[in-house]
Design a protein around this motif. Structure first.
Motif, PDB file in Angstrom:
ATOM      1  N   HIS A 185      -5.157   0.413  -3.423  1.00 51.55           N
ATOM      2  CA  HIS A 185      -5.401  -1.018  -3.269  1.00 51.55           C
ATOM      3  C   HIS A 185      -4.192  -1.775  -2.728  1.00 51.55           C
ATOM      4  O   HIS A 185      -4.294  -2.946  -2.380  1.00 51.55           O
ATOM      5  N   ARG A 186      -3.052  -1.114  -2.664  1.00 53.16           N
ATOM      6  CA  ARG A 186      -1.859  -1.718  -2.076  1.00 53.16           C
ATOM      7  C   ARG A 186      -1.384  -0.838  -0.934  1.00 53.16           C
ATOM      8  O   ARG A 186      -1.599   0.372  -0.927  1.00 53.16           O
ATOM      9  N   ARG A 187      -0.731  -1.463   0.038  1.00 50.25           N
ATOM     10  CA  ARG A 187      -0.226  -0.718   1.185  1.00 50.25           C
ATOM     11  C   ARG A 187       0.666   0.424   0.708  1.00 50.25           C
ATOM     12  O   ARG A 187       1.589   0.232  -0.064  1.00 50.25           O
ATOM     13  N   SER A 188       0.372   1.626   1.197  1.00 46.44           N
ATOM     14  CA  SER A 188       1.064   2.813   0.721  1.00 46.44           C
ATOM     15  C   SER A 188       1.404   3.729   1.885  1.00 46.44           C
ATOM     16  O   SER A 188       0.864   3.606   2.994  1.00 46.44           O
ATOM     17  N   LEU A 189       2.293   4.664   1.596  1.00 49.80           N
ATOM     18  CA  LEU A 189       2.562   5.770   2.507  1.00 49.80           C
ATOM     19  C   LEU A 189       1.724   6.955   2.037  1.00 49.80           C
ATOM     20  O   LEU A 189       1.816   7.368   0.884  1.00 49.80           O
ATOM     21  N   VAL A 190       0.892   7.481   2.917  1.00 48.69           N
ATOM     22  CA  VAL A 190       0.045   8.633   2.599  1.00 48.69           C
ATOM     23  C   VAL A 190       0.614   9.850   3.323  1.00 48.69           C
ATOM     24  O   VAL A 190       0.736   9.849   4.555  1.00 48.69           O
ATOM     25  N   LEU A 213      -7.660   5.095   7.081  1.00 45.24           N
ATOM     26  CA  LEU A 213      -6.382   4.881   6.392  1.00 45.24           C
ATOM     27  C   LEU A 213      -5.546   3.835   7.110  1.00 45.24           C
ATOM     28  O   LEU A 213      -4.957   2.943   6.476  1.00 45.24           O
ATOM     29  N   ARG A 214      -5.480   3.930   8.418  1.00 45.63           N
ATOM     30  CA  ARG A 214      -4.678   2.969   9.179  1.00 45.63           C
ATOM     31  C   ARG A 214      -5.310   1.577   9.147  1.00 45.63           C
ATOM     32  O   ARG A 214      -4.583   0.572   9.071  1.00 45.63           O
ATOM     33  N   HIS A 215      -6.639   1.534   9.195  1.00 43.42           N
ATOM     34  CA  HIS A 215      -7.323   0.238   9.135  1.00 43.42           C
ATOM     35  C   HIS A 215      -7.011  -0.486   7.828  1.00 43.42           C
ATOM     36  O   HIS A 215      -6.914  -1.715   7.797  1.00 43.42           O
ATOM     37  N   GLU A 219       0.403   3.601   5.904  1.00 45.34           N
ATOM     38  CA  GLU A 219       1.155   4.437   6.838  1.00 45.34           C
ATOM     39  C   GLU A 219       0.860   5.899   6.497  1.00 45.34           C
ATOM     40  O   GLU A 219       0.649   6.241   5.334  1.00 45.34           O
ATOM     41  N   VAL A 220       0.881   6.761   7.509  1.00 42.96           N
ATOM     42  CA  VAL A 220       0.460   8.150   7.309  1.00 42.96           C
ATOM     43  C   VAL A 220       1.456   9.108   7.967  1.00 42.96           C
ATOM     44  O   VAL A 220       1.879   8.888   9.106  1.00 42.96           O
ATOM     45  N   HIS A 282      -1.073   5.765  15.656  1.00 45.48           N
ATOM     46  CA  HIS A 282       0.256   5.448  15.115  1.00 45.48           C
ATOM     47  C   HIS A 282       0.495   6.183  13.792  1.00 45.48           C
ATOM     48  O   HIS A 282       1.003   5.620  12.825  1.00 45.48           O
ATOM     49  N   ILE A 283       0.115   7.445  13.789  1.00 45.27           N
ATOM     50  CA  ILE A 283       0.332   8.334  12.652  1.00 45.27           C
ATOM     51  C   ILE A 283       1.425   9.321  13.027  1.00 45.27           C
ATOM     52  O   ILE A 283       1.457   9.825  14.160  1.00 45.27           O
ATOM     53  N   ASP A 284       2.332   9.584  12.112  1.00 49.33           N
ATOM     54  CA  ASP A 284       3.380  10.566  12.358  1.00 49.33           C
ATOM     55  C   ASP A 284       2.805  11.971  12.168  1.00 49.33           C
ATOM     56  O   ASP A 284       2.438  12.353  11.048  1.00 49.33           O
ATOM     57  N   TYR A 285       2.729  12.717  13.251  1.00 50.98           N
ATOM     58  CA  TYR A 285       2.248  14.093  13.221  1.00 50.98           C
ATOM     59  C   TYR A 285       3.460  15.013  13.254  1.00 50.98           C
ATOM     60  O   TYR A 285       4.250  14.986  14.205  1.00 50.98           O
TER      61      TYR A 285
END
Length: 309
Positions: A185-190, A213-215, A219-220, A282-285
């Motif tokens: 429910h809060r902006r997180s790093l996944v 997730l990005r929507h 951040e991922v 804009h996901i770090d792969y």
């Protein structure tokens, strides 16, 4: 927790600390920001913020302003997702062997290293384990009791298995990502550890789940966990082998050198497609080779983490 579990857990925690401390020493400058390492229950006071939680007794002893840090004031919230579909057990005989890890063992130790790093930074972290559903999931916390709990859960994933006794679990990563997007429910790093072995029909649904997730403003980082030598290069020599699909038990006999070139092109094309889609979202792969050690995770993680705080 039984004695053998305690022994393995202590080894898991010890190795995680060694990796983190070695990384810090190697960089000569601590990557930890936002709190004082000396006063681990405090962070430095920032001019302009409320003085309500300043510890004036500590100020009297140090002539420096420190603020009591509570759990809800953590710098970051991070949800770690570990894929435990059966394909992650490759090679099965190396399950639990940190010297020659299979994909699952590597992912478990990698997650433990990040838990250690997050705990030191007073960040909140949670763990989700998925296969053909959500197998377990915790909320984000930053306290020491939660760290011990999460480490215990990770340790439970290291149980050795035999080829004939392995479970047949497919990966429903799409469902896991959608649920994670809704539950945070809060902006997180996944942070996701997976070999991303999905059927062609699941590729677009996977990209839709990452887009979800990005929507939702998360951040991922996608750590694509592979055995580069055996899964990508197909380095088995010329003698015939029987290959077994760990998730379906389908078997095929062939000489690896006869199909290696075509197979390698297909694997590299799949990785390139995943990388391209990640860039679009804009996901770090980050492709990680289980034969290259745990340190390869830390710099990409810290770069992303420090951009968020």
């Amino acid at each position: 927790m039984e004695l053998d579990q305690v022994t393995r857990y202590s080894g898991l925690g010890f190795l995680a600390r060694q990796v983190v401390e070695g990384f810090i020493t190697g960089r000569h400058k601590s990557p930890f920001h936002g709190f004082s390492v000396e006063f681990s229950d405090y962070r430095q006071y920032n001019p302009g913020e409320s003085t309500r939680n300043i510890d004036w007794h500590l100020y009297g002893r140090t002539d420096k302003l420190f603020v009591k840090q509570f759990e809800e004031e953590t710098n970051l919230r991070c949800q770690l997702l570990v894929d435990q579909s059966t394909s992650m057990l490759f090679p099965v005989e190396h399950q639990g062997d940190v010297e020659r890890p299979n994909k699952m063992t590597f992912a478990v130790y990698a997650a433990a290293v990040l838990v250690e790093l997050l705990h030191r930074q007073r960040d909140a972290f949670g763990l989700t384990v998925f296969s053909d559903g959500i197998d377990m999931s915790t909320q984000c916390r930053s306290n020491e009791a939660h760290q011990r709990y999460v480490m215990g859960l990770l340790d439970g994933l290291l149980k050795p298995v035999k080829m004939d006794d392995r479970p047949l679990r497919t990966s429903h990563m799409v469902e896991a990502l959608h649920l994670t997007a809704e539950q945070l429910h809060r902006r997180s790093l996944v942070v996701i550890f997976t070999d991303a072995l999905v059927d062609d029909a699941e590729r677009e649904p996977l990209y839709d789940a990452l887009r979800h997730l990005r929507h939702n403003k998360h951040e991922v980082i996608l750590f694509h966990t592979v055995d580069q030598r055996h899964e990508v290069e197909l380095d088995y020599g010329s003698r015939p082998y029987q290959f077994v699909d760990l998730e379906t038990d389908r078997r095929v006999k062939l000489r690896p050198n006869e199909v290696a070139e075509a197979y390698r092109k297909q694997m590299l094309a799949m990785q390139e497609e995943l990388h391209h889609k990640a860039l679009q979202l804009h996901i770090d792969y980050v492709p990680v080779d289980i034969g290259q050690g745990l340190e390869q995770l830390l710099l990409p993680f810290l770069v992303k983490r420090n951009k968020m705080v």
